[in-house]
Motif scaffolding. Structure first.
Motif, short mmCIF file in Angstrom:
data_model
loop_
_atom_site.label_atom_id
_atom_site.label_comp_id
_atom_site.label_asym_id
_atom_site.label_seq_id
_atom_site.Cartn_x
_atom_site.Cartn_y
_atom_site.Cartn_z
N PHE A 164 0.85 -1.19 0.00
CA PHE A 164 0.00 0.00 0.00
C PHE A 164 0.89 1.24 0.00
O PHE A 164 2.09 1.14 0.28
N VAL A 165 0.27 2.39 -0.35
CA VAL A 165 0.99 3.67 -0.27
C VAL A 165 0.21 4.61 0.64
O VAL A 165 -1.00 4.46 0.80
N TRP A 166 0.91 5.56 1.22
CA TRP A 166 0.33 6.52 2.16
C TRP A 166 0.33 7.90 1.52
O TRP A 166 1.38 8.37 1.05
N LEU A 167 -0.83 8.52 1.48
CA LEU A 167 -0.93 9.89 0.97
C LEU A 167 -1.10 10.82 2.18
O LEU A 167 -2.15 10.79 2.84
N PRO A 168 -0.07 11.62 2.49
CA PRO A 168 -0.13 12.45 3.70
C PRO A 168 -0.91 13.75 3.46
O PRO A 168 -0.33 14.83 3.36
N THR A 169 -2.21 13.64 3.40
CA THR A 169 -3.05 14.77 2.98
C THR A 169 -3.50 15.66 4.14
O THR A 169 -4.20 16.67 3.91
N ALA A 170 -3.15 15.29 5.38
CA ALA A 170 -3.42 16.13 6.57
C ALA A 170 -4.85 16.68 6.57
O ALA A 170 -5.81 15.92 6.40
N GLU A 171 -4.97 18.02 6.74
CA GLU A 171 -6.33 18.59 6.89
C GLU A 171 -7.14 18.55 5.59
O GLU A 171 -8.34 18.78 5.60
N ASP A 172 -6.47 18.22 4.46
CA ASP A 172 -7.21 18.12 3.19
C ASP A 172 -7.69 16.69 2.91
O ASP A 172 -8.16 16.38 1.80
N THR A 173 -7.59 15.83 3.90
CA THR A 173 -7.85 14.41 3.66
C THR A 173 -9.26 14.13 3.12
O THR A 173 -9.43 13.39 2.15
N ASP A 174 -10.28 14.72 3.74
CA ASP A 174 -11.65 14.43 3.29
C ASP A 174 -11.86 14.84 1.83
O ASP A 174 -12.45 14.10 1.04
N ASN A 175 -11.36 16.03 1.49
CA ASN A 175 -11.52 16.51 0.10
C ASN A 175 -10.74 15.63 -0.88
O ASN A 175 -11.22 15.30 -1.96
N ALA A 176 -9.55 15.23 -0.47
CA ALA A 176 -8.73 14.37 -1.34
C ALA A 176 -9.42 13.01 -1.54
O ALA A 176 -9.45 12.47 -2.64
N ALA A 177 -10.01 12.49 -0.46
CA ALA A 177 -10.70 11.19 -0.56
C ALA A 177 -11.89 11.28 -1.51
O ALA A 177 -12.18 10.33 -2.24
N GLU A 178 -12.53 12.45 -1.52
CA GLU A 178 -13.66 12.63 -2.43
C GLU A 178 -13.19 12.58 -3.89
O GLU A 178 -13.83 11.95 -4.73
N ILE A 179 -12.04 13.18 -4.14
CA ILE A 179 -11.50 13.16 -5.51
C ILE A 179 -11.15 11.72 -5.91
O ILE A 179 -11.42 11.28 -7.03
N LEU A 180 -10.57 10.98 -4.97
CA LEU A 180 -10.24 9.58 -5.27
C LEU A 180 -11.52 8.81 -5.59
O LEU A 180 -11.58 8.03 -6.55
N GLU A 181 -12.53 9.03 -4.77
CA GLU A 181 -13.79 8.29 -4.93
C GLU A 181 -14.45 8.63 -6.27
O GLU A 181 -14.93 7.73 -6.97
N GLU A 182 -14.43 9.90 -6.62
CA GLU A 182 -14.97 10.30 -7.94
C GLU A 182 -14.22 9.59 -9.06
O GLU A 182 -14.78 9.32 -10.12
N GLY A 183 -12.94 9.29 -8.81
CA GLY A 183 -12.12 8.59 -9.81
C GLY A 183 -12.24 7.08 -9.71
O GLY A 183 -11.46 6.35 -10.33
N GLY A 184 -13.16 6.59 -8.87
CA GLY A 184 -13.39 5.14 -8.79
C GLY A 184 -12.44 4.42 -7.85
O GLY A 184 -12.25 3.20 -7.95
N ILE A 185 -11.84 5.17 -6.90
CA ILE A 185 -10.89 4.55 -5.96
C ILE A 185 -11.45 4.64 -4.54
O ILE A 185 -11.61 5.74 -3.99
N ILE A 186 -11.74 3.49 -3.95
CA ILE A 186 -12.19 3.45 -2.56
C ILE A 186 -10.98 3.11 -1.70
O ILE A 186 -10.41 2.01 -1.81
N ALA A 187 -10.54 4.07 -0.89
CA ALA A 187 -9.32 3.89 -0.09
C ALA A 187 -9.67 3.94 1.39
O ALA A 187 -10.81 4.18 1.76
N ARG A 188 -8.67 3.73 2.26
CA ARG A 188 -8.91 3.86 3.71
C ARG A 188 -8.54 5.29 4.11
O ARG A 188 -7.38 5.71 3.92
N VAL A 189 -9.52 5.98 4.65
CA VAL A 189 -9.37 7.42 4.92
C VAL A 189 -9.20 7.63 6.42
O VAL A 189 -10.01 7.14 7.21
N PHE A 190 -8.17 8.37 6.80
CA PHE A 190 -7.95 8.71 8.21
C PHE A 190 -8.08 10.24 8.31
O PHE A 190 -7.11 10.97 8.09
N PRO A 191 -9.30 10.72 8.62
CA PRO A 191 -9.55 12.17 8.57
C PRO A 191 -8.52 12.97 9.35
O PRO A 191 -8.13 12.58 10.46
N GLY A 192 -8.06 14.06 8.74
CA GLY A 192 -7.09 14.93 9.40
C GLY A 192 -5.66 14.43 9.29
O GLY A 192 -4.72 15.08 9.74
#
Ligand SMILES: Cc1ncc(COP(=O)(O)O)c(C=O)c1O
Length: 361
Positions: free
Chosen positions: A303-331
């Motif tokens: 697996f890879v880690w995307l260190p998106t910090a406070e932008d995590t929820d918004n970044a997860a939304e972009i992934l999901e729109e692109g058909g990627i369901i990932a494990r999201v750790f808010p914040g």
């Protein structure tokens, strides 16, 4: 329709009530990729399905997993009593912590690491000492050592670390072991060890038998694709395993799981060829993430880690729109499993859009 009109007033332990509900990796819609649970993407191999059908489900399983422990003992060059088998390595974690820690004691682990650590410690009645990771997403081992008190009963080391993918080096590991009292159990949780090829990263096989307070945990869930059957194992001192067996739910490892694990050991080379495929894909994905401008730490697991910090929820939304369901750790960040080859381009297209949106990366 609810069967009960009111909530039950049965008294539940307050520390259990305080636990957040466990969130399993989300199931993916039909047109998306489920990259949220670090599972193996390959179809179940024939050698596994053939082994499973041989098991008689009308009988209770052989409770000590003797044949499998014999086989693992041969592989690890140890005695059968120095091997423990459980319904996933998470169940061995539960058993070990139940055996060593209770109310008034504490368990030290890095945070973030495997999400189950706080649950397991809390269920045992022990306090959790969470040591924040370093800015480069690694265990802060100096602070973990400094946190040890006479109340400490266990230290959990996760390498490669779920979810950040970083590894503990051999030097760091031996330094920690030399400074931690021998009365404190150290668990080297190597659920992703088969994906780690960095010679600097500690490997249980090289440190087995060197410390009387060390247990090494491995699993058949990740590299070997048996997540659904629930089977993992530990290598360590026989008397620790005797105590951990006393805290186990009896006969929880099914005969099918034992047969399948034996089949995997008999087909290790074929299984490791599939692991190599994942590792090659992971390294290629990581290189492209770095090229895109990500600060993703070098991954050692699947697996890879995307260190998106406070932008995590918004970044997860972009992934999901692109058909990627990932494990999201808010914040904090997002963990994405390396799996089907077809998932790579949609994933990297989404990560490029996250960067273009100027989010933390
Ligand atoms: C670090 C780590 N340890 C242990 C486990 C438990 O694996 P299992 O119980 O399937 O063997 C996992 C699963 O996600 C994990 O990530």
């Amino acid at each position: 329709m609810n069967l009960y009109e009111h909530e039950s007033t049965v008294v539940i332990r307050p520390e259990i009530l305080s636990l957040p509900a466990y969130k399993q990796g989300r199931p993916a819609p039909a047109d998306a990729f489920k990259l949220s649970s670090n599972e193996n993407p390959f179809p179940t191999p024939a050698w596994v399905t053939e082994a499973i059908v041989e098991a008689n489900v009308g009988r209770y399983p052989e409770s000590t997993s003797r044949v499998l422990r014999d086989a693992l003992a041969r592989e690890w060059g140890c005695d059968t009593d120095e091997v423990i088998v459980g319904a996933g390595s998470v169940s061995i974690l539960y058993q070990l912590i139940q055996a060593v820690a209770g109310p008034g004691d504490n368990v030290i682990f890095a945070w973030r690491a495997f999400e189950a650590y706080p649950w397991i410690s809390t269920v045992a009645g022990a306090d959790c000492i969470r040591i924040p990771n370093t800015p480069d997403h690694r265990h802060d081992l100096e602070s973990m050592i400094a946190a040890v008190t006479p109340r400490t009963r266990a230290i959990l080391l996760c390498t490669p670390n779920n979810p950040t993918g970083t590894g503990i080096t051999s030097d760091e590991f031996h330094d920690l072991m030399s400074r931690v009292p021998e009365t404190v159990l150290v668990i080297l949780d190597e659920a992703y060890a088969e994906f780690s090829h960095d010679p600097d990263v500690v490997c249980g096989k090289n440190v087995k038998g060197q410390y009387s307070n060390l247990v090494i945990l491995r699993t058949f869930s990740k590299a070997f694709g048996l997540a659904g059957l629930r089977i993992g194992y530990g290598i360590g001192p026989w008397n620790i395993f005797q105590a951990a067996t006393s805290t186990a739910i009896p006969m929880v490892v099914t005969e099918q799981a034992q047969h399948a694990a034996l089949a995997v050991l008999a087909h290790k080379d074929e299984a490791m060829a599939l692991v190599k495929e994942i590792c090659d894909r992971r390294d290629a994905v990581w290189t492209r993430l770095i090229d895109q401008g990500w600060t993703t730490p070098k991954p050692h697991g699947n697996f890879v880690w995307l260190p998106t910090a406070e932008d995590t929820d918004n970044a997860a939304e972009i992934l999901e729109e692109g058909g990627i369901i990932a494990r999201v750790f808010p914040g904090d960040g997002i963990r994405v499993t390396i799996a089907e080859p077809e998932s790579v381009e949609p994933f990297l297209a989404a990560t490029a859009r996250i960067i273009a949106a100027d989010m933390r990366h």
